[in-house]
Design a protein around this motif. Structure first.
Motif, PDB file in Angstrom:
ATOM      1  N   GLU A 141       0.839  -1.191   0.000  1.00 21.42           N
ATOM      2  CA  GLU A 141       0.000   0.000   0.000  1.00 21.42           C
ATOM      3  C   GLU A 141       0.881   1.251   0.000  1.00 21.42           C
ATOM      4  O   GLU A 141       1.860   1.341   0.733  1.00 21.42           O
ATOM      5  CB  GLU A 141      -0.899   0.001   1.233  1.00 21.42           C
ATOM      6  N   THR A 166       0.847   5.730  -0.467  1.00 25.17           N
ATOM      7  CA  THR A 166       0.094   6.980  -0.513  1.00 25.17           C
ATOM      8  C   THR A 166       0.730   7.867  -1.566  1.00 25.17           C
ATOM      9  O   THR A 166       1.920   8.164  -1.502  1.00 25.17           O
ATOM     10  CB  THR A 166       0.115   7.691   0.856  1.00 25.17           C
ATOM     11  N   THR A 174      -4.548   6.702  -1.245  1.00 27.83           N
ATOM     12  CA  THR A 174      -3.842   5.559  -0.677  1.00 27.83           C
ATOM     13  C   THR A 174      -4.416   4.285  -1.271  1.00 27.83           C
ATOM     14  O   THR A 174      -5.633   4.090  -1.271  1.00 27.83           O
ATOM     15  CB  THR A 174      -3.980   5.548   0.861  1.00 27.83           C
ATOM     16  N   SER A 218       3.089   3.229   3.714  1.00 27.40           N
ATOM     17  CA  SER A 218       2.528   3.363   5.063  1.00 27.40           C
ATOM     18  C   SER A 218       3.606   3.066   6.084  1.00 27.40           C
ATOM     19  O   SER A 218       4.466   2.204   5.859  1.00 27.40           O
ATOM     20  CB  SER A 218       1.361   2.413   5.243  1.00 27.40           C
TER      21      SER A 218
END
Length: 100
Positions: A46, A48, A61, A96
């Protein structure tokens, strides 16, 4: 009383005043940004992504699910859907904190 043409011109001038300048990146900075996106794609991490628009900064995100090097597009799986982002509009990317 204000004429409609004057009112419209006022809106146009106000919008131009609120526009942000697009940040410029060196080739090395662009390559580093591409590496972050590629890492999200390959490792399903993940990320952003910070995106430039004329009127502000937006963040998304998700997980990069596609990179189109010919059209400079990034496909981001985002909130159960997907979003296409133009690479030239991306001004930042980070993983993250719990994934690093």
């Amino acid at each position: 009383m204000m004429l409609p043409e004057h009112k419209e011109r006022g809106f146009q001038l106000n919008n131009q005043a609120n526009k942000m300048a697009r940040p410029e990146f060196t080739e090395d900075e662009q390559l580093e940004l591409f590496r972050w996106l590629k890492a999200s794609l390959v490792n399903t991490i993940e990320i952003t992504i910070t995106v430039y628009s004329n009127y502000g900064i937006e963040t998304y995100t998700g997980i990069v699910s596609g990179l189109d090097s010919r059209q400079y597009l990034v496909k981001l799986d985002w909130l159960g859907d997907w979003k296409l982002i133009d690479f030239k509009d991306i001004i930042g990317a980070e993983f993250s904190a719990d994934r690093c």
